[in-house]
Write an enzyme that holds these catalytic residues in place. Structure first.
Site, PDB file in Angstrom:
ATOM      1  CB  SER A   8      -0.859   0.146   1.219  1.00  0.00           C
ATOM      2  OG  SER A   8      -1.438   1.404   1.541  1.00  0.00           O
ATOM      3  CG  MET A 137     -11.099  -3.939   5.617  1.00  0.00           C
ATOM      4  SD  MET A 137      -9.843  -3.313   4.780  1.00  0.00           S
ATOM      5  CE  MET A 137      -8.881  -2.294   5.978  1.00  0.00           C
ATOM      6  N   GLY A 142      -8.606   3.132   7.919  1.00  0.00           N
ATOM      7  CA  GLY A 142      -8.319   4.732   7.963  1.00  0.00           C
ATOM      8  C   GLY A 142      -7.038   4.962   7.885  1.00  0.00           C
ATOM      9  N   GLY A 145      -0.182   1.337   9.708  1.00  0.00           N
ATOM     10  CA  GLY A 145       0.622   1.265  10.952  1.00  0.00           C
ATOM     11  C   GLY A 145      -0.024   0.582  12.187  1.00  0.00           C
ATOM     12  CG  ASP A 176      -5.600  -3.539   3.638  1.00  0.00           C
ATOM     13  OD1 ASP A 176      -6.198  -2.712   2.915  1.00  0.00           O
ATOM     14  OD2 ASP A 176      -4.697  -2.876   4.273  1.00  0.00           O
ATOM     15  N   GLY A 177      -3.899  -4.811   6.474  1.00  0.00           N
ATOM     16  CA  GLY A 177      -3.778  -4.126   7.689  1.00  0.00           C
ATOM     17  C   GLY A 177      -3.152  -4.935   8.892  1.00  0.00           C
ATOM     18  N   GLY A 178      -1.890  -4.164   9.107  1.00  0.00           N
ATOM     19  CA  GLY A 178      -1.092  -4.759  10.423  1.00  0.00           C
ATOM     20  C   GLY A 178      -0.618  -6.219   9.777  1.00  0.00           C
ATOM     21  N   GLY A 198       1.823  -2.176   4.141  1.00  0.00           N
ATOM     22  CA  GLY A 198       2.133  -0.938   4.120  1.00  0.00           C
ATOM     23  C   GLY A 198       3.337  -0.467   4.966  1.00  0.00           C
ATOM     24  CB  SER A 199       3.676   0.431   8.355  1.00  0.00           C
ATOM     25  OG  SER A 199       2.805  -0.472   9.008  1.00  0.00           O
TER      26      SER A 199
HETATM   27  C1  DX5 Z   1      -6.026   1.034   6.245  1.00  0.00           C
HETATM   28  C2  DX5 Z   1      -5.364   0.876   5.204  1.00  0.00           C
HETATM   29  C3  DX5 Z   1      -3.932   0.248   5.731  1.00  0.00           C
HETATM   30  C4  DX5 Z   1      -3.054  -0.061   4.830  1.00  0.00           C
HETATM   31  C5  DX5 Z   1      -2.020  -0.914   5.296  1.00  0.00           C
HETATM   32  O1  DX5 Z   1      -7.211   1.427   5.993  1.00  0.00           O
HETATM   33  O2  DX5 Z   1      -6.106   0.004   4.042  1.00  0.00           O
HETATM   34  O3  DX5 Z   1      -4.384  -1.337   6.337  1.00  0.00           O
HETATM   35  O4  DX5 Z   1      -3.414  -0.410   3.471  1.00  0.00           O
HETATM   36  O5  DX5 Z   1      -1.354  -0.561   6.317  1.00  0.00           O
HETATM   37  P1  DX5 Z   1      -0.206  -1.491   7.308  1.00  0.00           P
HETATM   38  O6  DX5 Z   1       0.183  -2.601   6.554  1.00  0.00           O
HETATM   39  O7  DX5 Z   1       0.854  -0.466   7.639  1.00  0.00           O
HETATM   40  O8  DX5 Z   1      -1.237  -1.648   8.479  1.00  0.00           O
HETATM   41 ZN    ZN Z   2      -6.387  -1.009   1.898  1.00  0.00          ZN
END
Ligand code: DX5
Ligand code: ZN
Length: 226
Positions: A8, A137, A142, A145, A176-178, A198-199
């Protein structure tokens, strides 16, 4: 299905986005995941079709747009026109989800539906056959990180069961996420085929290539476990 890494750009360095895109592609990623936020469906505001168009100009990889926005139908044409290959909408933001998926496909993009952590899988049962991707999700949307919500692992496994029991095994299960090197094997092992990162790719701790390698090594740990 091959397990794909989809960085991301939300946490990328926007002062040198093109450079980071090239670095990540050289390190071996599969898709680009663009988090679109409108400040209404989610508290944050991120990017729009303009950034998708810029990215389209420098990559041949899949551009996967995650619309965390109200009234997505109003904006889907602009994202397709900007070069999105895949468009995922939140079921919570769609009054007529079946029609929205038809709209995405009619414009030549591949449709996906995203479910927030509090939304049950049953919410998409009637449109599974109309999907190319289901996004489970693993954080409340939103922000990048955040920490992976552990209950997601069971939900991914139930999503895989719901899809495979209907013979729809061509549907990508995206999470998606963490997602980090330490939990990526658990997420893929539960059935995820596309991992949004992402992070864990864009951060101050290490360079992009090192971070991508760590995620790939984390994935390999799963194959040893199996
Ligand atoms: C949330 C985003 C995040 C992002 C991923 O709305 O969709 O989940 O893409 O970020 P990390 O991998 O840092 O959680
Ligand atoms: Zn996303």
């Amino acid at each position: 299905m091959k397990v794909k890494l989809a960085p991301s750009i939300l946490t990328a360095d926007f002062t040198r986005l093109g450079e980071q895109v090239r670095e990540a592609e050289a390190a071996g990623i599969d898709w680009w995941h663009i988090d679109i936020m409108d400040g209404h469906f989610v508290p944050n505001i991120s990017v729009g079709p303009l950034v998708v168009r810029s990215l389209r100009g420098i990559t041949s990889l899949t551009i996967d747009c995650h619309l965390m926005i109200e009234r997505p139908d109003d904006y889907i044409p602009a994202f397709v026109e900007a070069g999105a290959d895949r468009i995922t909408v939140h079921v919570e933001a769609c009054r007529h989800i079946h029609r929205t998926l038809q709209l995405i496909r009619s414009l030549g993009a591949r449709p996906g539906v995203a479910l927030n952590p509090g939304t049950p899988l049953i919410a998409v049962e009637e449109v599974l056959a109309d999907l190319d991707l289901l996004l489970v999700m693993s954080v409340n949307p939103g922000y990048g990180g955040q920490s992976y919500l552990p209950a997601t692992t069971g939900k991914i496994a139930r999503a895989r069961e719901m899809i495979h029991s209907r013979g729809l095994s061509g549907i990508e299960i995206q999470v998606d996420g963490g997602i980090k090197a330490h939990n990526i094997a658990e997420v893929a092992g539960a059935g995820a085929t596309v991992l949004v990162v992402g992070s864990s790719v864009f951060n101050q701790e290490a360079d992009i290539a090192t971070n991508v390698r760590a995620l790939r090594r984390g994935l390999l740990a799963r194959s040893h476990e199996a």
